[in-house]
Write an enzyme that holds these catalytic residues in place. Structure first.
Site, PDB file in Angstrom:
ATOM      1  N   CYS A 175       0.838  -1.199   0.000  1.00 56.08           N
ATOM      2  CA  CYS A 175       0.000   0.000   0.000  1.00 56.08           C
ATOM      3  C   CYS A 175       0.873   1.250   0.000  1.00 56.08           C
ATOM      4  CB  CYS A 175      -0.923  -0.001   1.206  1.00 56.08           C
ATOM      5  SG  CYS A 175      -2.186  -1.284   1.159  1.00 56.08           S
ATOM      6  N   TYR A 193      -8.314  -8.108   6.954  1.00 56.97           N
ATOM      7  CA  TYR A 193      -9.280  -7.427   6.103  1.00 56.97           C
ATOM      8  C   TYR A 193     -10.501  -8.324   5.877  1.00 56.97           C
ATOM      9  CZ  TYR A 193      -5.447  -4.179   5.842  1.00 56.97           C
ATOM     10  OH  TYR A 193      -4.448  -3.303   6.194  1.00 56.97           O
TER      11      TYR A 193
END
Length: 374
Positions: free
Chosen positions: A27, A183
């Protein structure tokens, strides 16, 4: 010159990846409204030139609510699809690396600030409603997610499918579905975060149901000749509770039965109570266990793999079929070049534009795709 496992090509369905070195999804928290920009082009492009076989785009939200932060990339609209085109084109024009997309949804860990602002849950007008399998916050002070009902489950299924269809049009080589690091899909897998009492909670079979439905839905629209894989956490690192390695092995078996082409074995991320034993190659034991139990599955390992001889040993000893690097390859985007020199293997992907100017690389050059002459 000797041949190594690290620079052996590997074939997944119709795709031949030139070596076993993968750049893991990382990310960057630098997108605007989910749109990748010049940062992402240069960030990913440096790896395209650096010699790995496969490069993954960062975790990319399939809907706005699925982003970890306001700076995360997304793939839910025509504008997002258009913004990825220059990145794909760069990979096609230069080097030999393949490019993969990691499709993701952050679930209850969404709506946080970027890491350099401490990564805390957003409390201002930038915040959004989070969702999860159960109305359980990740930790004290975090947003309480809305538990998924049938409509929300269908919405997310459709979002994964739509994003996958965009990947088809963009001509990505690979898709990886993100069910690791706490997640959304990991949240369904783990009893720490999934305390539902319907067909999506309770037993292992039920907890796997929604992630497997997502896999099936994406596989149905992803081209038959292109590989589809899954990243998962092999354990929550919470003693006596949570998702664990035996469950991860069963998940792998279920994925294999559905035509999954590889699993990317990581760990942790679903509980602040995790106690991770970090060290060089600290996650390879999980990949090795998965490979031993499901030998037909192509297994990728990740986690503090920093040295070429270490990576070669992992592959040569059969612990995994591919290695993924993250932090180490950001420090040295040409890690694969140095690995080829260290291991004495001629099969590295050196762009001819660079190899011609360095005697130690000249014997390792492969034909590139230089820009058209003007």
């Amino acid at each position: 010159m000797p041949k190594t496992r690290l620079f052996d090509p590997i074939k997944l369905r119709d795709l031949e990846i030139p070596n076993r070195i993968t750049v893991a999804p990382m990310c960057q928290y630098t997108a605007k409204d989910g749109l990748p920009g010049n940062w992402h082009l240069v960030h990913l492009g440096q790896f395209a030139l650096g010699g790995p076989g496969l490069v993954f785009v960062e975790a990319t939200g399939v809907e706005p609510e699925g982003r970890i932060t306001p700076g995360c990339t997304g793939l839910w609209s025509d504008a997002h699809e258009e913004a990825f085109k220059p990145i794909i084109q760069f990979f096609r024009d230069y080097g030999a690396a393949k490019i993969g997309m990691q499709l993701a949804h952050a679930g209850r860990k969404a709506s946080t600030d970027v890491p350099w602002n401490k990564g805390v849950p957003l409390k201002d007008d930038r915040a959004w409603q989070t969702y999860g399998p159960s109305a359980l916050p990740y930790a004290d002070g975090w947003h309480t997610p809305e538990a998924f009902g049938d409509n929300a489950l269908q919405r997310v299924r459709d979002a994964f499918v739509s994003a996958a269809e965009r990947c088809v049009r963009l001509d990505f080589d690979v898709i990886e579905l993100h069910s690791a690091h706490g997640y959304l899909l990991h949240q369904f897998l783990s009893p720490i975060s999934n305390q539902r009492d319907d067909q999506y909670g309770g037993s292992l079979e039920n907890r796997m149901r929604f992630p497997l439905e997502i896999f099936d839905a994406v596989r149905a629209v992803w081209p038959e000749g292109k590989p589809l894989g899954v990243r998962f956490s092999a354990t929550d690192w919470v003693e006596g509770s949570g998702w664990d390695l035996p469950e991860a092995v069963e998940y792998t078996k279920q994925l294999a039965a559905r035509g999954c082409d590889f699993v990317d074995v990581s760990s942790g991320g679903n509980s602040p109570l995790q106690e991770i034993q970090v060290g060089p190659g600290y996650q390879t034991k999980f990949a090795a266990a998965v490979k031993a139990e499901v030998p037909e599955m192509t297994v990728m390992t990740v986690g503090k793999i920093t040295e070429p001889l270490q990576a070669e040993h992992i592959l040569h000893s059969g612990q995994a079929d591919m290695v993924a690097l993250a932090r180490g390859i950001t420090v040295n985007p040409h890690w694969a070049w140095h690995a080829a020199i260290t291991l004495g293997d001629e099969r590295a992907n050196f762009p001819q534009q660079y190899a011609r100017s360095h005697p130690s690389l000249s014997g390792l050059a492969i034909p590139g795709n230089p820009p058209p002459a003007k």
